[in-house]
Design a protein around this motif. Structure first.
Motif, PDB file in Angstrom:
ATOM      1  N   LEU A 257       0.833  -1.196   0.000  1.00  0.00           N
ATOM      2  CA  LEU A 257       0.000   0.000   0.000  1.00  0.00           C
ATOM      3  C   LEU A 257       0.872   1.252   0.000  1.00  0.00           C
ATOM      4  CD1 LEU A 257      -2.784   1.390   0.179  1.00  0.00           C
ATOM      5  CD2 LEU A 257      -2.592   1.188   2.678  1.00  0.00           C
ATOM      6  N   CYS A 258       1.901   1.278   0.831  1.00  0.00           N
ATOM      7  CA  CYS A 258       2.788   2.448   0.889  1.00  0.00           C
ATOM      8  C   CYS A 258       3.501   2.670  -0.438  1.00  0.00           C
ATOM      9  CB  CYS A 258       3.786   2.295   2.030  1.00  0.00           C
ATOM     10  SG  CYS A 258       3.031   2.503   3.656  1.00  0.00           S
ATOM     11  N   LYS A 259       3.941   1.594  -1.068  1.00  0.00           N
ATOM     12  CA  LYS A 259       4.572   1.716  -2.390  1.00  0.00           C
ATOM     13  C   LYS A 259       3.585   2.241  -3.421  1.00  0.00           C
ATOM     14  CE  LYS A 259       7.948  -1.978  -1.764  1.00  0.00           C
ATOM     15  NZ  LYS A 259       8.312  -3.354  -2.129  1.00  0.00           N
ATOM     16  N   ALA A 260       2.366   1.729  -3.389  1.00  0.00           N
ATOM     17  CA  ALA A 260       1.343   2.171  -4.341  1.00  0.00           C
ATOM     18  C   ALA A 260       1.020   3.646  -4.146  1.00  0.00           C
ATOM     19  CB  ALA A 260       0.079   1.319  -4.198  1.00  0.00           C
ATOM     20  N   ILE A 261       0.898   4.073  -2.892  1.00  0.00           N
ATOM     21  CA  ILE A 261       0.614   5.479  -2.607  1.00  0.00           C
ATOM     22  C   ILE A 261       1.767   6.344  -3.106  1.00  0.00           C
ATOM     23  CG2 ILE A 261       0.370   7.184  -0.750  1.00  0.00           C
ATOM     24  CD1 ILE A 261      -1.168   4.990   0.814  1.00  0.00           C
ATOM     25  N   LYS A 262       2.989   5.918  -2.830  1.00  0.00           N
ATOM     26  CA  LYS A 262       4.161   6.696  -3.252  1.00  0.00           C
ATOM     27  C   LYS A 262       4.229   6.817  -4.774  1.00  0.00           C
ATOM     28  CE  LYS A 262       8.825   7.397  -1.842  1.00  0.00           C
ATOM     29  NZ  LYS A 262       9.282   7.590  -0.517  1.00  0.00           N
ATOM     30  N   ASN A 263       3.887   5.741  -5.477  1.00  0.00           N
ATOM     31  CA  ASN A 263       3.921   5.769  -6.946  1.00  0.00           C
ATOM     32  C   ASN A 263       2.767   6.582  -7.532  1.00  0.00           C
ATOM     33  OD1 ASN A 263       6.229   4.203  -7.099  1.00  0.00           O
ATOM     34  ND2 ASN A 263       5.083   2.287  -7.176  1.00  0.00           N
ATOM     35  N   ALA A 264       1.588   6.480  -6.942  1.00  0.00           N
ATOM     36  CA  ALA A 264       0.408   7.146  -7.491  1.00  0.00           C
ATOM     37  C   ALA A 264       0.294   8.606  -7.069  1.00  0.00           C
ATOM     38  CB  ALA A 264      -0.855   6.393  -7.086  1.00  0.00           C
ATOM     39  N   VAL A 265       0.898   8.938  -5.924  1.00  0.00           N
ATOM     40  CA  VAL A 265       0.791  10.298  -5.389  1.00  0.00           C
ATOM     41  C   VAL A 265       2.198  10.864  -5.248  1.00  0.00           C
ATOM     42  CG1 VAL A 265      -0.124  11.692  -3.497  1.00  0.00           C
ATOM     43  CG2 VAL A 265      -1.230   9.525  -4.066  1.00  0.00           C
ATOM     44  N   PRO A 266       2.697  11.519  -6.283  1.00  0.00           N
ATOM     45  CA  PRO A 266       4.073  12.009  -6.241  1.00  0.00           C
ATOM     46  C   PRO A 266       4.293  13.177  -5.273  1.00  0.00           C
ATOM     47  CG  PRO A 266       3.023  12.656  -8.290  1.00  0.00           C
ATOM     48  CD  PRO A 266       2.055  11.771  -7.568  1.00  0.00           C
ATOM     49  N   ASP A 267       3.238  13.852  -4.883  1.00  0.00           N
ATOM     50  CA  ASP A 267       3.337  15.003  -3.985  1.00  0.00           C
ATOM     51  C   ASP A 267       3.573  14.520  -2.552  1.00  0.00           C
ATOM     52  OD1 ASP A 267       2.907  17.188  -2.318  1.00  0.00           O
ATOM     53  OD2 ASP A 267       1.301  18.003  -3.543  1.00  0.00           O
ATOM     54  N   VAL A 268       4.721  14.866  -1.985  1.00  0.00           N
ATOM     55  CA  VAL A 268       5.119  14.415  -0.651  1.00  0.00           C
ATOM     56  C   VAL A 268       4.129  14.900   0.418  1.00  0.00           C
ATOM     57  CG1 VAL A 268       6.928  14.634   1.101  1.00  0.00           C
ATOM     58  CG2 VAL A 268       7.544  14.187  -1.256  1.00  0.00           C
ATOM     59  N   GLU A 269       3.624  16.114   0.275  1.00  0.00           N
ATOM     60  CA  GLU A 269       2.666  16.635   1.258  1.00  0.00           C
ATOM     61  C   GLU A 269       1.376  15.813   1.259  1.00  0.00           C
ATOM     62  OE1 GLU A 269       1.934  20.841   1.091  1.00  0.00           O
ATOM     63  OE2 GLU A 269       4.072  21.273   0.870  1.00  0.00           O
TER      64      GLU A 269
END
Length: 144
Positions: free
Chosen positions: A11-23
């Protein structure tokens, strides 16, 4: 590694890949951090006879959530832990370590392994909360 650990990592990897905005990533992981914070607070040993909080707060009242990683870098993650005492002079993080792990003179304190138990107990709810936040638009845009 357990199934829930794999699910959380994926899930964390998917979020990081799909949501490039760190905030935006930090907002999603903060939802999970708040869930864990509550479980940790509920499981932290508490002495009701310790009533003088003028000099030091209770251990369970010193839990902090920070929107950065363990190295202090803002990368979309959140860290949950105990206050290190930089502002107050009371290192609750150290006290929590002794309460969690025991010491040579007190090898089995009341509530031993409360941090480890809290992590395991919170994992399914952290996963659900983060997944829900991600899929309910907290990422600020479309998702997979």
């Amino acid at each position: 590694m357990s199934e829930i650990d794999d699910q959380l990592q994926n899930l964390c990897k998917a979020i990081k890949n799909a949501v490039p905005d760190v905030e935006k990533q930090a907002k999603i992981t903060n939802v999970g951090a708040k869930v864990y914070e509550k479980v940790l607070k509920d499981n932290t040993p508490f002495n009701p006879h310790h009533v003088d909080t003028s000099k030091a707060s209770h251990l369970r009242d010193s839990i902090v959530v920070q929107a950065k990683n363990m190295d202090g870098v803002v990368d979309g993650s959140n860290v949950v832990g105990f206050d290190t005492g930089r502002k107050t002079g009371i290192n609750h993080d150290r006290i929590a370590m002794f309460s969690n792990n025991g010491t040579a003179k007190a090898p089995n304190p009341k509530g031993k392994n409360f941090v480890d138990k809290s992590i395991e107990q919170a994992k399914p709810d952290v996963y659900k909360a983060m997944e829900s936040a991600w899929h309910n638009g907290m990422n600020g845009g479309g998702n997979d």
